[in-house]
Design an enzyme around this catalytic site. Structure first.
Site, mmCIF file in Angstrom:
data_model
loop_
_atom_site.group_PDB
_atom_site.id
_atom_site.type_symbol
_atom_site.label_atom_id
_atom_site.label_comp_id
_atom_site.label_asym_id
_atom_site.label_seq_id
_atom_site.Cartn_x
_atom_site.Cartn_y
_atom_site.Cartn_z
ATOM 1 N N ASP A 78 0.820 -1.213 0.000
ATOM 2 C CA ASP A 78 0.000 0.000 0.000
ATOM 3 C C ASP A 78 0.852 1.261 0.000
ATOM 4 O OD1 ASP A 78 -2.111 -1.688 0.051
ATOM 5 O OD2 ASP A 78 -3.125 -0.762 1.742
ATOM 6 N N CYS A 119 0.798 -8.401 4.635
ATOM 7 C CA CYS A 119 0.282 -7.032 4.546
ATOM 8 C C CYS A 119 -1.234 -6.935 4.425
ATOM 9 C CB CYS A 119 0.986 -6.286 3.426
ATOM 10 S SG CYS A 119 2.719 -5.945 3.828
ATOM 11 N N ASP A 120 -1.668 -5.691 4.263
ATOM 12 C CA ASP A 120 -3.034 -5.246 4.494
ATOM 13 C C ASP A 120 -4.134 -6.134 3.908
ATOM 14 O OD1 ASP A 120 -1.053 -3.251 4.681
ATOM 15 O OD2 ASP A 120 -2.578 -1.706 4.776
ATOM 16 N N LYS A 121 -4.089 -6.396 2.608
ATOM 17 C CA LYS A 121 -5.179 -7.128 1.963
ATOM 18 C C LYS A 121 -4.897 -8.620 1.891
ATOM 19 C CE LYS A 121 -6.246 -2.999 1.605
ATOM 20 N NZ LYS A 121 -4.895 -2.596 2.040
ATOM 21 N N SER A 468 -5.309 4.824 5.382
ATOM 22 C CA SER A 468 -4.247 3.926 5.819
ATOM 23 C C SER A 468 -4.386 3.692 7.324
ATOM 24 C CB SER A 468 -2.885 4.560 5.520
ATOM 25 O OG SER A 468 -1.869 3.948 6.273
#
Length: 551
Positions: A78, A119-121, A468
């Site tokens: 991201d 990470c995020d996703k 974020s």
């Protein structure tokens, strides 16, 4: 075993010949086949070490009598995708990741999975796949990055993001920013604060899908490698006992995860990801929505103050007791009998948990805030809800009323901030950045970091996009319905007065309903010319309050 479908009987001789080409022996044909899904890539710091983690997992599987088969899925950083067209692909990639893992597991009839995201996703995408497949699974999140050091103080990626605004406002020199840039991110791992990646790792452990201590074991630590190997051994045990994700990710487990999220004051992106994971288990009676977050936020206090909302980092949380320490504080407010991938209940897992630093993990008698770190705001500007990380908002901005400055894209807003068009007291509105409008619901880290870096104290930001996990301040995201779906945010004009009241959970546009409806009809929508995967996502994505899942 499920894998017998591809390796047993006369009709499977062709299948076995292909397996033998991969080095599978006669003895291994009788063992469980375990898929090891890794999101290793060389361009994402959170993933550059995952080959090493996967190797430890494979060793554990083989030691326990399984046969490990490693495969990869995608991962988007991201931070690198921020503030340009690439960010449109970030949230959308969650669905591709889930589909990739599902496809590999079904096509090759794995008996179980060990999932290695960071990470995020990637974390929620893999959890969605685990829930969808419902075969034994353990998640090994890759671990946080160590903080960097700048002028004798710990720093992280968000310091660099805010440094851009500091240079623009004269609070930092270009030379200082150059120095900061080179030391803020010292190596492998997900960025060092309680941003989305690390929040999701913590919630994965609280859900019961990771071994105890996994979430905060840092990427470069030997502890992470030991947990990885133990996870490989554990998944073979789960196959033998037929313990599947639907037995672990129950309604009670999701409530535990939301409680930990609120206690930590984690990223608002969890209000997209947790409902998305739960949607895969609707047939099991699981239901998670914004109302659950809001209900529990009144009951669960905010007990940690971790970056970006406070001074501590993930290393401090790890040293203070990690997720087990947090759960031990919340033990009377969670479902202690929820099963976990350890084969034990969450209560049994935390029997020996201790809090080593009561400044990092506060007691219920001494919280940071009496209520949870995330608040759900509703009102005529967000009839279906919006979210804010209340734990990262200055007390002076818990209630704010000011004139709107309206932008139809993130880029327009960043240009206005950089050129000094935003004044103290303004309420920035960025719209047409929702799941369909973006498309892809981009994160607004660049404008929020610029505001913080420039020292603007009383500026709020509202968007149908998202933020974020590194965002702090009075920033309201996920406004639903989004502008592209004719939500009231499409009616806002420059100078309109917007009222934010976090304690009362209100987000109001001070206009009559008839005027709002009239403006929505009259306002032209910007055209978003996209092709390929994004064009499909634009058509199929649900609203943010539904988790932005594909329907």
């Amino acid at each position: 075993m499920r894998s017998d479908t591809i390796k047993k009987g006369l009709q499977r001789a062709p299948h076995r010949s292909l397996l033998r080409a991969c080095g599978v022996t006669d003895q291994e044909m009788d063992k469980p086949f375990i898929g090891v899904a890794s999101s290793f890539t060389e361009i994402v710091p959170g993933h550059i070490h995952l080959k090493k983690v996967a190797k430890a997992v494979r060793e554990g599987i083989n030691e326990a009598g399984g046969v490990a088969f490693e495969f990869n899925t995608m991962a988007i950083c991201d931070g690198i995708a921020m503030n340009h067209e690439g960010m449109r692909y970030s949230l959308a990639s969650r669905e591709i990741i889930a589909d990739t893992v599902e496809s590999m597991a079904q096509a090759h009839q794995f008996d179980a999975l060990v999932l290695i995201p960071t990470c995020d996703k990637v974390v929620p995408g893999m959890l969605m796949a685990a829930a969808r497949l419902d075969i034994p699974a353990v998640v090994v999140t890759g671990g946080p990055m160590m903080p960097g050091q700048f002028q004798g103080k710990p720093v992280d990626f968000i310091n660099v993001s805010e440094g851009v605004g500091a240079v623009l406002s004269g609070k930092m020199t270009q030379e200082e920013l150059d120095e900061l840039e080179k030391c803020a991110c010292p190596g492998a791992g997900s960025c060092a604060g309680l941003f989305t990646a690390n929040t999701m790792a913590c919630l994965t452990e609280a859900l019961g899908m990771s071994l105890t201590g996994c979430a905060t074991a840092h990427a470069v630590s030997s502890k992470k490698m030991r947990i990885a190997k133990a996870s490989g051994r554990k998944v073979v045990e789960l196959v033998e006992k037929n313990i599947t994700p639907s037995m672990i990710m129950t309604q009670e487990a999701f409530e535990n995860a939301v409680a930990v999220d609120l206690a930590l004051g984690g990223s608002t992106n969890t209000t997209l990801h947790i409902p998305a994971i739960a949607s895969e288990l609707e047939d099991k009676g699981v239901k998670v929505n914004l109302d659950l977050f809001d209900d529990l936020s009144h009951k669960i206090p905010h007990i940690t103050s971790i970056r970006p909302g406070g001074p501590h980092r993930m290393l401090d949380l790890e040293n203070a007791g990690g997720v087990p320490g947090v759960l031990s504080v919340l033990k009377d407010k969670i479902h202690s009998d929820a099963l976990t991938c350890t084969g034990k209940t969450i209560g049994e897992n935390i029997e020996d948990a201790v809090v080593a630093d009561h400044e990092v993990i506060r007691s219920l008698d001494n919280p940071i805030h009496e209520e949870g770190g995330i608040a759900v705001l509703k009102g005529n500007l967000a009839p279906n809800g919006s979210v804010i990380k209340r734990g990262a908002v200055d007390p002076d901005m818990m209630e704010h009323e000011g004139p709107a400055k309206v932008f139809n894209s993130e880029e327009e807003c960043v240009d206005a901030i950089s050129s000094g068009q935003i004044q103290e007291g303004d309420v920035i509105v960025i719209r047409y950045e929702g799941p369909k409008g973006g498309p892809g619901m981009r994160e607004m880290l660049s404008p929020t970091s610029a505001i913080s870096g420039m020292g603007l104290k009383s500026v709020a930001l509202i968007t149908d996009g998202r933020f974020s996990g590194g965002t702090r301040g009075p920033c309201v995201g996920h406004v639903s319905p989004e502008a592209m779906e004719n939500g009231p945010i499409a009616a806002v004009c420059n100078g309109d007065i917007i009222k934010i009241d976090i304690p009362s959970r209100k987000l109001e546009l001070l206009l009559e309903d008839d005027e709002i409806k009239s403006r929505i009809k009259e306002n032209p929508k910007p055209e978003r010319k996209v092709k390929g995967w994004l064009s499909r996502y634009m058509k199929l994505a649900s609203s943010a309050d539904k988790g932005a899942i594909l329907r």
